[in-house]
Design an enzyme around this catalytic site. Structure first.
Site, PDB file in Angstrom:
ATOM      1  N   GLU A  46       2.022   1.686   1.824  1.00  0.00           N
ATOM      2  CA  GLU A  46       2.850   1.557   0.633  1.00  0.00           C
ATOM      3  C   GLU A  46       2.610   2.693  -0.355  1.00  0.00           C
ATOM      4  O   GLU A  46       3.539   3.178  -1.005  1.00  0.00           O
ATOM      5  CB  GLU A  46       2.617   0.202  -0.041  1.00  0.00           C
ATOM      6  CG  GLU A  46       3.108  -0.993   0.769  1.00  0.00           C
ATOM      7  CD  GLU A  46       4.601  -0.976   1.026  1.00  0.00           C
ATOM      8  OE1 GLU A  46       5.342  -0.265   0.318  1.00  0.00           O
ATOM      9  OE2 GLU A  46       5.037  -1.678   1.951  1.00  0.00           O
ATOM     10  N   TYR A 129       5.102  -3.267  -7.761  1.00  0.00           N
ATOM     11  CA  TYR A 129       5.696  -3.211  -6.425  1.00  0.00           C
ATOM     12  C   TYR A 129       4.629  -3.239  -5.338  1.00  0.00           C
ATOM     13  O   TYR A 129       4.701  -4.030  -4.387  1.00  0.00           O
ATOM     14  CB  TYR A 129       6.565  -1.962  -6.243  1.00  0.00           C
ATOM     15  CG  TYR A 129       6.863  -1.732  -4.778  1.00  0.00           C
ATOM     16  CD1 TYR A 129       7.785  -2.534  -4.116  1.00  0.00           C
ATOM     17  CD2 TYR A 129       6.163  -0.779  -4.045  1.00  0.00           C
ATOM     18  CE1 TYR A 129       8.011  -2.394  -2.759  1.00  0.00           C
ATOM     19  CE2 TYR A 129       6.380  -0.620  -2.692  1.00  0.00           C
ATOM     20  CZ  TYR A 129       7.307  -1.428  -2.049  1.00  0.00           C
ATOM     21  OH  TYR A 129       7.511  -1.304  -0.706  1.00  0.00           O
ATOM     22  N   ASP A 147      11.364  -2.348  -5.209  1.00  0.00           N
ATOM     23  CA  ASP A 147      11.459  -0.888  -5.150  1.00  0.00           C
ATOM     24  C   ASP A 147      12.924  -0.489  -5.330  1.00  0.00           C
ATOM     25  O   ASP A 147      13.786  -1.332  -5.621  1.00  0.00           O
ATOM     26  CB  ASP A 147      10.860  -0.346  -3.842  1.00  0.00           C
ATOM     27  CG  ASP A 147      11.696  -0.691  -2.615  1.00  0.00           C
ATOM     28  OD1 ASP A 147      12.674  -1.474  -2.731  1.00  0.00           O
ATOM     29  OD2 ASP A 147      11.382  -0.170  -1.530  1.00  0.00           O
TER      30      ASP A 147
END
Length: 367
Positions: A46, A129, A147
Site C-alpha cells: 500500500e 487510507y 483512495d
C-alpha cells in the site's frame, strides 16, 4: 451529506455488496501482494502503490520483500540499503517513514502490526487510507479505505459533486463506506472498489457496460458519469534550469555528494549540480561553483546530455557537463566522496541522476 444519507436509506446495500464482491473474486488481477494476508506485506504494497502505477510497483515489491521479508529485517536495515531498494520509485519519505513505523511496531508491539484504527494511525506515514486497507485486507475488519479510485466510483454511484481534491471531501466518502462496506468480506469489498476504479470506472471513458454495479449507479442512469468526479486542477509546475557535472579524476573515480538531510530527495546521492537561468554561461558557473563549494579547480568540458525530470509540482531541466580534475582533491566526508565508476551503482540516486549514470558512465564510448 444529508442527501447522501437519504440516498443510502433507499439504496440496495446488500445487492451492491454482493455484485461487487462476486465480481472482484472472479476478475481480480493476480498481484504478488494478494498472495498473502500478512499485514506487513499488505502495508509495504500500500505504501508503494501511493502515487505509483501497479505495473511499476510489481517488480519493486517483489525485490523489496526478497530483501526485507519481515518487519524485523526492515527495522534492522541501514538507511542506504532501504533507499537503494526504493531507488526509482520516488517519494522517498515513504520508505523512511515505513522503516520508522516498522521499528516502532517491533519495539512497542513486539513485531505485530496493530489491528485497531487508533493504534495503526499513530504510526509514522500511515494515513486513513493505509490504515483502512491494512485493517480490512489483513485483519478482515469493516473499515473504510478511501483512495482516488474509490472516490471516483462513489462519486458516480451517488452523484457526489464535492471537489475530491479537497481533504475534507474524503470524510464524506469515509462516512458512506461505514454504511456500505461488507461486514462479511470487507477485504474483497474494499479491494473490489479499488479494482473497479482501476479497471472499469476509469477517469475517462468508463466501461459502464462491463460494470457489475451499473444498475445501482445514479450517474450511469442519468448519463453523466463522464462529468464526475469533480476535481480542481493542480497548480502549474515550476520549471528550474540546472547544470550538473560528471567530474572524474585520473584514478577512474567520479565525484558524488549526498543531498541535504531534509527536503526533496533527502539524503540520496547525486552529481554536483546547481540552479541556473537559461541565459547563464553554465560552464563558467560550474567552474566557479566547484571552486567555491568544493575547493576544486577543475576543467569543465562540453555538455554531454540534457535531462528533463518531472515531479508533481516541479520540473528539472538539467544540462550535464563532463569534467576532469588532476589528482584527487581530498574532500572525503560523509556527504562527499570519490567513488570508482564501476561501484557507483551501490549508491541510491534519484531517477534524474540515474539517467546521467546510464548515459555518461555506462556508455563505453563516454566512460
Amino acid at each position: 451529506m444529508q442527501v447522501i444519507q437519504e440516498q443510502l436509506r433507499d439504496f440496495d446495500v446488500t445487492g451492491f455488496q454482493e455484485n461487487l464482491v462476486n465480481w472482484f473474486l472472479e476478475n481480480q488481477r493476480a498481484l504478488p501482494w494478494r498472495e498473502s494476508k500478512d499485514p506487513y506485506r499488505v502495508w509495504v504494497s500500500e505504501i508503494m502503490l501511493q502515487q505509483t502505477r501497479v505495473d511499476t510497483v510489481i517488480p519493486y515489491y517483489q525485490a523489496f520483500i526478497r530483501e526485507f521479508p519481515t518487519l524485523e529485517a526492515l527495522a534492522e536495515a541501514e538507511e542506504d540499503q532501504i533507499l537503494k531498494a526504493w531507488e526509482g520509485l520516488g517519494y522517498y519519505s515513504r520508505v523512511r517513514n515505513l522503516q520508522t513505523a516498522v521499528k516502532e511496531v517491533v519495539e512497542k508491539y513486539e513485531g505485530t502490526v496493530p489491528n485497531t484504527r487508533e493504534e495503526i494511525l499513530s504510526l509514522r506515514g500511515v494515513g486513513p487510507y493505509t490504515a483502512g486497507a491494512i485493517l480490512s485486507i489483513a485483519y478482515g475488519k469493516a473499515e473504510p479505505a478511501v483512495d482516488g479510485n474509490v472516490m471516483r466510483v462513489l462519486s458516480r454511484v451517488f452523484i457526489i459533486e464535492e471537489d475530491i481534491a479537497k481533504p475534507a471531501t474524503r470524510k464524506i466518502f469515509e462516512g458512506i463506506l461505514y454504511d456500505l462496506v461488507s461486514k462479511e468480506n470487507p477485504s474483497a469489498f474494499n479491494q473490489g472498489l479499488m479494482e473497479l476504479g482501476a479497471l472499469i470506472c476509469t477517469p475517462t471513458s468508463p466501461g459502464c457496460l462491463l460494470c457489475p454495479v451499473k444498475v445501482r449507479c445514479s450517474a450511469n442512469q442519468k448519463g453523466i458519469q463522464a462529468e464526475l468526479p469533480i476535481k480542481s486542477k493542480k497548480k502549474k509546475q515550476t520549471v528550474k534550469q540546472m547544470a550538473a557535472i560528471v567530474l572524474k579524476n585520473q584514478y577512474g573515480e567520479v565525484l558524488i555528494e549526498k543531498r541535504p538531510e531534509t527536503g526533496l530527495l533527502a539524503r540520496l546521492w547525486q552529481f554536483p549540480n546547481m540552479e541556473t537561468t537559461g541565459m547563464d554561461d553554465q560552464r563558467k558557473l560550474l567552474s566557479e561553483f566547484l571552486v567555491n563549494d568544493f575547493e576544486i579547480g577543475a576543467e569543465v568540458g562540453r555538455a554531454i546530455q540534457h535531462v528533463e525530470h518531472v515531479f508533481s509540482h516541479l520540473v528539472w531541466n538539467i544540462t550535464v557537463f563532463e569534467g576532469q580534475v588532476k589528482g584527487r582533491a581530498n574532500l572525503e566526508s560523509e556527504t562527499r566522496k570519490w567513488v570508482p565508476t564501476d561501484s557507483i551503482e551501490k549508491y541510491a540516486f534519484p531517477v534524474s541522476h540515474q539517467k546521467i549514470i546510464q548515459h555518461s558512465l555506462m556508455d563505453s564510448s563516454l566512460a
